[in-house]
Design an enzyme around this catalytic site. Structure first.
Site, PDB file in Angstrom:
ATOM      1  CG  HIS A  36     -40.853  88.232  43.694  1.00  0.00           C
ATOM      2  ND1 HIS A  36     -39.563  88.092  43.948  1.00  0.00           N
ATOM      3  CD2 HIS A  36     -41.144  86.789  42.576  1.00  0.00           C
ATOM      4  CE1 HIS A  36     -39.379  86.581  43.502  1.00  0.00           C
ATOM      5  NE2 HIS A  36     -40.651  86.088  42.251  1.00  0.00           N
ATOM      6  CG  ASP A  88     -48.797  85.232  39.812  1.00  0.00           C
ATOM      7  OD1 ASP A  88     -48.360  84.025  38.691  1.00  0.00           O
ATOM      8  OD2 ASP A  88     -48.115  84.630  41.593  1.00  0.00           O
TER       9      ASP A  88
END
Ligand code: CMC
Length: 379
Positions: A261, A315
């Site tokens: 991320h 996710d």
């Protein structure tokens, strides 16, 4: 000027001020309007969180009731939208169907009043109300069925699951789903929200703002990753294969889906909460064998990717939750959109409150002036 410094992907470049969402990527903390995500997921509902995100404060009970009632009234789709969706190819991706359907709302509602608070309220209500109906409608239409009407006696999330599966959901399933929507509702200037703000900055209508954001969310580096995670877990097949799979992928410089991320250098707090939701569902409805594979991937990845700050993101576990709720894989990203529309609209409103059109600059690397060459003289 030649002293301009390029920051690919705008990493670390502030492009706006915002009071909506605060991320501490080193501590793994996420807050909406000052409230921690864990507290919201435990105590709030998706619609209450949506209100908070868009208008800045938690609603009073009257404000919340009015907001929920307005959304319930606007859940239905015009027959024109339903008929348009029936013309979409059944093999098309539901994100493309959603982007087209969301954009089509601009055909029905005027765009000329975006500085009017009532227009903003109505547009928010319509989008929050109709996006889930669109996702459920396309699911039934592509199976060759007519979409079913929303049920007024069911709350927001339970109604979505009902429209999708044609069955009233188990209360635990509906609550877990609602909590998933809370977790996905906002995340500062991710690619789709940035796209929404760029579109908003032109003063176009909110349906175009949401449609552009849906298109951006669809990509595998963004919202599309949740779908790819399940494909990856299935390819790995068994927990004992995780280590080899990871080593090979890292050697080949391919990305592990659901990992990494731009903002977090530790495990995404939403991944931790979603993992807990998955376990709640498994305790009630039975375990998904892919969960052991996922845990093994997380464990084996820790020494390999952890030192580089690459950990599971939002996710990684969401797909396992949706799978247990019986939701088809290619609807995972549209569900992300159902939720993120709240954040997009909060940013739409914030952008309008202090608007300046986005128009960045570039460093030109092309040819200088060239002499024209006639067609017959070109090789
Ligand atoms: N697996 C393996 N290596 C990775 C991963 C990963 N998932 N993510 C980053 N890296 C490596 C990358 O190869 C690069 O290495 P090197 O410096 O040797 O070239 C380094 O880490 C930096 O990666 P980056 O792609 O430049 O980082 P970024 O901040 O531009 O990208 C990201 C962030 C989320 C796009 C990226 O981590 C990624 O592609 N992850 C996989 C897709 C994914 O799960 N996306 C969902 C993101 S979270 C929710 C959402 O936005 O929807």
């Amino acid at each position: 000027p030649c002293n301009m410094v390029l920051k690919p992907g705008l990493e670390g470049v502030p492009v706006t001020q915002s009071a909506i969402c605060d991320i501490n990527g080193l501590k793994g903390e996420l807050k909406y309007r000052g409230y921690s995500i864990a507290e919201l997921a435990a105590k709030s509902s998706f619609l209450e969180t949506t209100y908070l995100l868009i208008w800045g404060d938690l609603p009073s009970s009257k404000q919340l009731r009015e907001f929920e009632d307005a959304i319930q009234m606007h859940r239905r789709l015009s027959f024109r939208v339903r008929d348009m969706m029936k013309c979409f190819p059944a093999t098309g991706h539901p994100m493309d169907a959603l982007q087209s359907s969301a954009a089509s709302l601009g055909l029905f509602y005027s765009r000329r009043a975006i500085d009017n608070p009532q227009y903003i309220y109505d547009a928010v209500v319509r989008l929050i109300a109709k996006i889930p109906t669109m996702v459920a409608a396309f699911q039934l239409i592509r199976k060759g069925q007519d979409p079913i009407q929303p049920r007024d006696d069911l709350p927001y999330s339970a109604n979505f699951l009902y429209m999708l599966t044609e069955r009233e959901p188990d209360p635990l399933a509906a609550r877990v789903f609602d909590r998933c929507l809370i977790l996905h509702a906002e995340h500062s200037l991710n690619a789709s929200t940035f796209s929404a703000r760029v579109t908003a900055s032109t003063l176009t209508d909110p349906y175009a703002v949401v449609a552009s954001a849906v298109g951006t969310l669809a990509g595998p580096l963004h919202g599309g990753a949740n779908e790819d995670v399940i494909a990856m877990l299935e390819e790995i097949g068994a927990p004992e294969n995780a280590r080899n799979y990871l080593k090979q992928a890292i050697d080949q410089k391919s990305k592990i889906m659901g990992f990494g991320h731009r903002e977090y250098k530790v495990k995404d707090p939403r991944a931790t909460l979603l993992q807990g939701f998955a376990e709640d569902l498994f305790a009630r409805f039975g375990k998904d064998e892919m969960y052991d594979v996922a845990r093994s991937v997380e464990e084996e990845a820790s020494p390999l990717l952890g030192p580089r700050g690459i950990y599971p993101n939002v996710d990684f576990y969401s797909g396992l939750v949706y799978r247990k709720l019986g939701i088809p894989r290619d609807l995972f990203t549209p569900i992300f959109a159902i939720s993120r529309v709240a954040g997009w609209l909060a940013h739409w409103r914030e952008q309008l409150s202090a608007n300046r059109i986005f128009r960045p600059t570039q460093i030109y690397t092309g040819k200088k002036t060239r002499a024209w060459c006639a067609l017959e003289e070109r090789n």
